[in-house]
Design a protein around this motif. Structure first.
Motif, PDB file in Angstrom:
ATOM      1  N   SER A  22       0.820  -1.230   0.000  1.00 43.02           N
ATOM      2  CA  SER A  22       0.000   0.000   0.000  1.00 43.02           C
ATOM      3  C   SER A  22       0.847   1.270   0.000  1.00 43.02           C
ATOM      4  O   SER A  22       0.534   2.235   0.697  1.00 43.02           O
ATOM      5  CB  SER A  22      -0.967  -0.005   1.183  1.00 43.02           C
ATOM      6  N   PRO A  24       1.763   3.003  -3.124  1.00 42.01           N
ATOM      7  CA  PRO A  24       1.837   3.248  -4.569  1.00 42.01           C
ATOM      8  C   PRO A  24       2.540   4.548  -4.936  1.00 42.01           C
ATOM      9  O   PRO A  24       3.186   4.620  -5.985  1.00 42.01           O
ATOM     10  CB  PRO A  24       0.380   3.266  -5.008  1.00 42.01           C
ATOM     11  N   GLN A  54      -4.376   3.552  -7.697  1.00 45.39           N
ATOM     12  CA  GLN A  54      -4.426   3.553  -6.233  1.00 45.39           C
ATOM     13  C   GLN A  54      -4.277   4.950  -5.626  1.00 45.39           C
ATOM     14  O   GLN A  54      -4.709   5.168  -4.492  1.00 45.39           O
ATOM     15  CB  GLN A  54      -3.374   2.607  -5.660  1.00 45.39           C
TER      16      GLN A  54
END
Length: 126
Positions: A22, A24, A54
């Motif tokens: 998580s 990006p 994302q």
């Protein structure tokens, strides 16, 4: 371009790990570089698309997913993500066609069963 294959693969692994944890925004520069240095490699365009999607840049992400699909029209993950972006942009009919395509791809490839089910779910929601 003279970039050693090991360096490219290492950068891809690091960028993929950042996306998978998580992060990006941190992976974006490397993924954009990879897609520029190896423009015929669909997975690099896909990775850039994932980073952009994302962080909420779905229009830009769609361009990278479309390039991945252009290079490999059997890249079901890219087709699915492109459909998500198009849906987000209000291009519902085009998105439905792509979700349908992913469902069809899953019929021919058992490894795509999970993605096929996700596409079927998206079609029933909309």
């Amino acid at each position: 371009y003279g970039t050693p294959a090991e360096q490219i693969e290492s950068m891809y692994a690091v960028a993929s790990q950042l996306v998978n944890t998580s992060r990006p925004q941190e992976a974006l520069p490397a993924s954009l570089w990879l897609s520029a240095v190896q423009p015929n490699e669909p997975r690099f365009h896909f990775l850039a698309g994932v980073c952009l999607q994302q962080i909420g840049k779905t229009e830009a992400a769609a361009r990278f997913y479309a390039q991945a699909v252009l290079l490999d029209d059997s890249y079901a993950g890219a087709v699915y993500r492109l459909a998500e972006c198009l849906w987000e942009q209000g291009e519902k009919n085009e998105a439905r066609l792509l979700f349908d395509a992913v469902v069809d791809m899953g019929r021919d490839d058992g490894d795509l069963r999970e993605l096929q089910q996700a596409a079927q779910h998206r079609l029933t929601l909309h």
